[in-house]
Design an enzyme around this catalytic site. Structure first.
Site, PDB file in Angstrom:
ATOM      1  N   HIS A 290      47.658 -25.070  19.401  1.00 51.30           N
ATOM      2  CA  HIS A 290      48.296 -24.943  20.662  1.00 51.30           C
ATOM      3  C   HIS A 290      48.011 -26.073  20.816  1.00 51.30           C
ATOM      4  O   HIS A 290      46.980 -26.805  20.697  1.00 51.30           O
ATOM      5  CB  HIS A 290      47.868 -24.223  20.661  1.00 51.30           C
ATOM      6  CG  HIS A 290      47.836 -22.147  20.454  1.00 51.30           C
ATOM      7  ND1 HIS A 290      47.158 -21.271  20.128  1.00 51.30           N
ATOM      8  CD2 HIS A 290      49.108 -22.164  20.441  1.00 51.30           C
ATOM      9  CE1 HIS A 290      47.816 -20.319  20.387  1.00 51.30           C
ATOM     10  NE2 HIS A 290      49.124 -20.776  20.088  1.00 51.30           N
TER      11      HIS A 290
ATOM     12  N   GLU B 232      44.661 -27.116  22.908  1.00 55.59           N
ATOM     13  CA  GLU B 232      43.585 -27.230  22.445  1.00 55.59           C
ATOM     14  C   GLU B 232      42.791 -28.544  21.729  1.00 55.59           C
ATOM     15  O   GLU B 232      43.135 -28.368  20.371  1.00 55.59           O
ATOM     16  CB  GLU B 232      43.436 -26.377  21.254  1.00 55.59           C
ATOM     17  CG  GLU B 232      43.801 -25.186  22.335  1.00 55.59           C
ATOM     18  CD  GLU B 232      43.945 -23.874  21.174  1.00 55.59           C
ATOM     19  OE1 GLU B 232      44.168 -23.752  20.042  1.00 55.59           O
ATOM     20  OE2 GLU B 232      44.637 -22.474  21.786  1.00 55.59           O
TER      21      GLU B 232
ATOM     22  N   HIS C 153      41.588 -23.320  16.364  1.00 58.29           N
ATOM     23  CA  HIS C 153      41.812 -23.169  17.041  1.00 58.29           C
ATOM     24  C   HIS C 153      40.645 -23.246  18.522  1.00 58.29           C
ATOM     25  O   HIS C 153      39.113 -23.732  18.004  1.00 58.29           O
ATOM     26  CB  HIS C 153      42.480 -21.542  17.452  1.00 58.29           C
ATOM     27  CG  HIS C 153      43.773 -21.436  16.903  1.00 58.29           C
ATOM     28  ND1 HIS C 153      44.879 -21.686  18.060  1.00 58.29           N
ATOM     29  CD2 HIS C 153      44.045 -21.152  16.123  1.00 58.29           C
ATOM     30  CE1 HIS C 153      45.724 -21.128  16.382  1.00 58.29           C
ATOM     31  NE2 HIS C 153      45.142 -21.263  15.476  1.00 58.29           N
TER      32      HIS C 153
ATOM     33  N   GLU D 219      38.104 -20.534  16.492  1.00 60.96           N
ATOM     34  CA  GLU D 219      38.654 -20.204  17.388  1.00 60.96           C
ATOM     35  C   GLU D 219      36.490 -21.307  17.850  1.00 60.96           C
ATOM     36  O   GLU D 219      35.728 -20.459  18.149  1.00 60.96           O
ATOM     37  CB  GLU D 219      38.376 -19.293  18.165  1.00 60.96           C
ATOM     38  CG  GLU D 219      39.397 -18.802  18.527  1.00 60.96           C
ATOM     39  CD  GLU D 219      40.160 -18.462  18.965  1.00 60.96           C
ATOM     40  OE1 GLU D 219      40.540 -19.716  19.813  1.00 60.96           O
ATOM     41  OE2 GLU D 219      41.778 -18.388  18.379  1.00 60.96           O
TER      42      GLU D 219
END
Length: 363
Positions: A93, A96, A224, A298
């Site tokens: 992504h 990020e 992420h 994350e």
């Protein structure tokens, strides 16, 4: 004549300086506490290979929609036979930015320690690391253009002819319960899952690589942000991985290792349990094809800054995430190379005992 010589030297020095700028700064001056452009990261990758030719090579395994080469770093001691391997990708992504920063930090740490740290040295002997610092290169470059593009998430492929929108969420485009939950069929949506599974060349490239190496891959780590989470398969609320309990145990141990560094808490669970349902993720695809240990990290934070994580948090974020990742990698390694782990532990204890005996007789 003297003036001419001085002029020639200045010209050469200028050309050398320009070459270094074009090829990236020297490793010693590379700033791991800053975010870097794609050009800088690409130059850094080449430099890692040049400076560590015995353990680092580059592999190009596909192209983005905009025809950029998707390249990974293969790290480990060379072997005449195929080795078991760990996969790590960052930057699927675009917005990020902390994710590519982590991949670079991880590479720096293992390359800086394998000669002196017996544990990392053992990992290099038994495993190969396949590390892609930026998977969504087109999107990442686009996110650097200006403030209006900074929060771009998707790839840069166009939609159908009648749409002014573009981009597919690459982490909804894999052939893993594709199109079932947590997606949109609207191309303008940030979670648009593509016209078909693997419609995006980036997702197809990863799929092909994993398929070609699936018998050797033990672990899949995809990085992420944000949320401070460790996610296990699957993203569909009605499907669980066959080794779910073990994945949770390994994930919780990683979260404990993370917290020990700077006190940050990471939640562990499946995406539906701790985040939201989704489908078509790379993590789920990796587990579906038989890679036993598959996790999504994350990274920081929990929403205070979100995707615009300040640069003064890069180093602590990467330090703690490194310990979490190594917790998983060490577990996976030891489960598959039990005798090696026992030998290293015995050697360590023998060394410690010898040191204790020698020092205990010093008066």
């Amino acid at each position: 004549m003297m003036q001419a010589s001085i002029t020639s030297i200045l010209v050469v020095l200028t050309l050398v300086a320009q070459d270094r700028l074009a090829g990236g700064l020297e490793h010693k001056s590379y700033d791991y506490t800053k975010y870097h452009t794609m050009d800088e990261i690409s130059a850094w990758m080449n430099q890692m290979q040049r400076e560590n030719p015995d353990v680092v090579s580059t592999m190009t395994y596909g192209q983005t929609y905009e025809k950029r080469n998707i390249t990974l770093l293969k790290i480990g001691f060379s072997s005449t036979t195929p080795k078991k391997a760990i996969w790590m990708d960052c930057g699927i992504h675009a917005r990020e930015w902390i994710a590519p920063a982590f991949c670079q930090h991880f590479v720096k740490e293992v390359l800086g320690s394998y000669k002196t740290d017996s544990r990392v040295n053992m990992l290099f002997k038994n495993l190969d690391f396949y590390i892609t610092p930026v998977l969504n290169m087109d999107g990442y470059i686009y996110s650097w253009l200006n403030n209006s593009t900074r929060l771009w998430r998707k790839s840069r492929s166009p939609c159908h002819e009648n749409s002014t929108c573009s981009g597919t969420d690459l982490n909804r485009n894999f052939y893993a319960n594709w199109g079932m939950v947590g997606i949109s069929r609207n191309c303008c949506s940030e979670v648009y899952n593509g016209a078909t599974a693997l419609s995006e060349p980036e997702a197809e490239a990863v799929t092909d690589f994993l398929g070609a190496h699936q018998n050797h891959l033990l672990c899949y780590l995809t990085i992420h942000s944000y949320g401070q989470l460790i996610l296990v398969p699957y993203g569909h609320p009605n499907i669980s991985a066959p080794n779910y309990d073990e994945l949770m145990e390994v994930g919780l141990a990683a979260a404990k290792a993370i917290k020990a560094v700077h006190g940050k808490s990471y939640k562990v669970g499946s995406s539906p349990d701790v985040l939201y349902p989704n489908s078509g993720s790379s993590r789920d695809f990796a587990r579906l094809i038989g890679i036993p240990y598959s996790f999504t990290f994350e990274l920081r934070d929990e929403g205070q800054h979100g995707f615009i994580l300040p640069e003064d948090q890069i180093q602590p974020t990467c330090q703690e995430a490194y310990e979490g990742a190594m917790s998983i990698i060490n577990y996976v390694h030891d489960k598959n190379f039990k005798n090696t782990a026992i030998t290293v532990t015995a050697t360590l204890w023998t060394t410690l005992m010898a040191l204790w005996i020698s020092t205990s007789h010093v008066f």
